[in-house]
Motif scaffolding. Structure first.
Motif, mmCIF file in Angstrom:
data_model
loop_
_atom_site.group_PDB
_atom_site.id
_atom_site.type_symbol
_atom_site.label_atom_id
_atom_site.label_comp_id
_atom_site.label_asym_id
_atom_site.label_seq_id
_atom_site.Cartn_x
_atom_site.Cartn_y
_atom_site.Cartn_z
ATOM 1 N N THR A 55 0.850 -1.192 0.000
ATOM 2 C CA THR A 55 0.000 0.000 0.000
ATOM 3 C C THR A 55 0.887 1.245 0.000
ATOM 4 O OG1 THR A 55 -0.113 0.164 2.415
ATOM 5 C CG2 THR A 55 -1.785 -1.196 1.326
ATOM 6 N N ALA A 56 0.277 2.387 -0.335
ATOM 7 C CA ALA A 56 1.021 3.649 -0.333
ATOM 8 C C ALA A 56 1.345 4.056 1.100
ATOM 9 C CB ALA A 56 0.206 4.730 -1.021
ATOM 10 N N GLN A 57 2.615 4.376 1.345
ATOM 11 C CA GLN A 57 3.052 4.858 2.655
ATOM 12 C C GLN A 57 3.505 6.300 2.491
ATOM 13 O OE1 GLN A 57 6.062 2.051 3.910
ATOM 14 N NE2 GLN A 57 4.590 0.396 4.170
ATOM 15 N N SER A 58 2.964 7.177 3.317
ATOM 16 C CA SER A 58 3.253 8.603 3.210
ATOM 17 C C SER A 58 4.323 9.018 4.209
ATOM 18 C CB SER A 58 1.985 9.422 3.458
ATOM 19 O OG SER A 58 1.039 9.154 2.446
ATOM 20 N N LEU A 59 5.279 9.763 3.716
ATOM 21 C CA LEU A 59 6.345 10.331 4.544
ATOM 22 C C LEU A 59 6.230 11.850 4.427
ATOM 23 C CD1 LEU A 59 9.219 8.033 3.246
ATOM 24 C CD2 LEU A 59 7.925 7.742 5.359
ATOM 25 N N THR A 60 6.169 12.538 5.549
ATOM 26 C CA THR A 60 6.028 13.998 5.523
ATOM 27 C C THR A 60 7.394 14.654 5.468
ATOM 28 O OG1 THR A 60 3.982 13.836 6.792
ATOM 29 C CG2 THR A 60 5.057 15.994 6.737
ATOM 30 N N VAL A 61 7.514 15.620 4.578
ATOM 31 C CA VAL A 61 8.715 16.465 4.485
ATOM 32 C C VAL A 61 8.368 17.778 5.183
ATOM 33 C CG1 VAL A 61 10.355 17.611 2.955
ATOM 34 C CG2 VAL A 61 9.295 15.444 2.245
ATOM 35 N N TYR A 62 9.142 18.118 6.207
ATOM 36 C CA TYR A 62 8.911 19.341 6.967
ATOM 37 C C TYR A 62 9.895 20.406 6.483
ATOM 38 C CZ TYR A 62 6.248 16.242 9.970
ATOM 39 O OH TYR A 62 5.337 15.326 10.448
ATOM 40 N N GLY A 63 9.365 21.483 5.901
ATOM 41 C CA GLY A 63 10.219 22.548 5.376
ATOM 42 C C GLY A 63 10.197 23.774 6.261
ATOM 43 N N ARG A 64 11.311 24.507 6.224
ATOM 44 C CA ARG A 64 11.397 25.751 7.003
ATOM 45 C C ARG A 64 12.281 26.759 6.278
ATOM 46 N NH1 ARG A 64 12.308 25.369 13.215
ATOM 47 N NH2 ARG A 64 10.033 25.446 13.098
ATOM 48 N N VAL A 65 11.774 28.006 6.198
ATOM 49 C CA VAL A 65 12.564 29.143 5.712
ATOM 50 C C VAL A 65 12.938 29.949 6.956
ATOM 51 C CG1 VAL A 65 12.577 31.253 4.329
ATOM 52 C CG2 VAL A 65 11.324 29.236 3.516
ATOM 53 N N PRO A 66 14.253 30.122 7.221
ATOM 54 C CA PRO A 66 14.677 30.894 8.393
ATOM 55 C C PRO A 66 14.201 32.358 8.304
ATOM 56 C CG PRO A 66 16.502 29.609 7.519
ATOM 57 C CD PRO A 66 15.402 29.538 6.516
ATOM 58 N N ALA A 67 14.045 32.962 9.465
ATOM 59 C CA ALA A 67 13.566 34.346 9.548
ATOM 60 C C ALA A 67 14.635 35.348 9.116
ATOM 61 C CB ALA A 67 13.135 34.644 10.985
ATOM 62 N N SER A 68 14.165 36.536 8.785
ATOM 63 C CA SER A 68 14.994 37.724 8.545
ATOM 64 C C SER A 68 16.014 37.578 7.425
ATOM 65 C CB SER A 68 15.717 38.144 9.840
ATOM 66 O OG SER A 68 14.770 38.361 10.869
ATOM 67 N N GLN A 69 15.601 36.996 6.294
ATOM 68 C CA GLN A 69 16.465 36.955 5.114
ATOM 69 C C GLN A 69 16.032 38.097 4.191
ATOM 70 O OE1 GLN A 69 17.417 32.971 3.350
ATOM 71 N NE2 GLN A 69 15.794 32.266 4.742
ATOM 72 N N PHE A 70 16.815 39.141 4.139
ATOM 73 C CA PHE A 70 16.475 40.311 3.335
ATOM 74 C C PHE A 70 17.061 40.140 1.941
ATOM 75 C CE2 PHE A 70 15.720 41.729 7.598
ATOM 76 C CZ PHE A 70 14.626 42.566 7.476
ATOM 77 N N VAL A 71 16.286 39.462 1.110
ATOM 78 C CA VAL A 71 16.697 39.197 -0.272
ATOM 79 C C VAL A 71 15.809 39.998 -1.200
ATOM 80 C CG1 VAL A 71 17.575 36.885 0.267
ATOM 81 C CG2 VAL A 71 15.203 37.147 -0.434
ATOM 82 N N ALA A 72 16.170 40.052 -2.468
ATOM 83 C CA ALA A 72 15.380 40.779 -3.454
ATOM 84 C C ALA A 72 13.968 40.181 -3.549
ATOM 85 C CB ALA A 72 16.055 40.725 -4.813
ATOM 86 N N ALA A 73 12.976 41.041 -3.721
ATOM 87 C CA ALA A 73 11.589 40.589 -3.875
ATOM 88 C C ALA A 73 11.460 39.808 -5.181
ATOM 89 C CB ALA A 73 10.647 41.787 -3.871
ATOM 90 N N GLY A 74 10.572 38.825 -5.193
ATOM 91 C CA GLY A 74 10.351 38.043 -6.401
ATOM 92 C C GLY A 74 9.961 36.608 -6.076
ATOM 93 N N ALA A 75 9.780 35.817 -7.096
ATOM 94 C CA ALA A 75 9.401 34.407 -6.945
ATOM 95 C C ALA A 75 10.668 33.559 -6.895
ATOM 96 C CB ALA A 75 8.511 33.981 -8.100
#
Length: 182
Positions: free
Chosen positions: A151-171
């Protein structure tokens, strides 16, 4: 009419007359019980054969996108999100799931890019506490493992973007390769 000591009936040949007499005599015997007719008995026999197949170990893997949404550098907050890796393997097949470092090629320093020279750091982890890096087993990272049950077994990927990264605006985006070994 008599022909050679035999009686022939009009319209019948000599052989037909003899056959008719035989049938009449047989019928008379059957009516009087003089002829015992036994029923036919059917016989059967059986055979067997084997049906075989060899099931080979097999697995498939799929994954959903991890979308962090909008990130505000000045908020001072971490940005968390999750995605799912789904593994389906034949019963009893042991497997291991590794995640590569993305375009940064480093599991301990993953970064999304805006297509220019700007990078937004993020991490992928094995638990909600986000303290163990899910990678390929290098640079202090670990892989996830399990045993297939069909059967299908699901594994969760936990992502995090650290705070206070002042990078250029955009996608920003990155591409992670999931490697399933079994």
């Amino acid at each position: 009419m008599r022909l050679g000591g035999r009686v022939a009936r009009a319209g019948m040949r000599e052989g037909e007359t003899a056959m008719l007499r035989g049938l009449i005599a047989l019928g008379a015997l059957a009516l009087t019980g003089g002829l015992l007719i036994s029923p036919c008995q059917a016989a059967t026999t059986t055979a067997t054969f084997n049906v075989t197949a060899t099931v080979l170990s097999s697995c498939v893997v799929s994954a959903t996108d991890l979308a962090f949404g909008n990130y505000t550098s000045s908020s001072g907050s971490l940005l968390d999100a999750t995605s799912t890796v789904q593994v389906t393997c034949t019963g009893g097949s042991a497997y291991t799931v590794a995640l590569d470092g993305g375009t940064a090629a480093d599991v301990s320093a993953r970064a999304m890019s805006d297509g220019a020279a700007h990078a937004l750091s993020y991490g992928l982890y094995t638990t909600n506490a986000r303290d163990t890096i899910w990678g390929d087993g290098t640079a202090g990272s670990v892989t996830q493992s399990g045993t297939g049950d069909g059967t299908a077994q699901s594994l969760t990927v936990y992502g995090r973007v650290p705070a206070s990264q002042f990078v250029a605006a955009g996608a920003y985006s990155d591409l992670i390769t999931v490697t399933l070994s079994y």
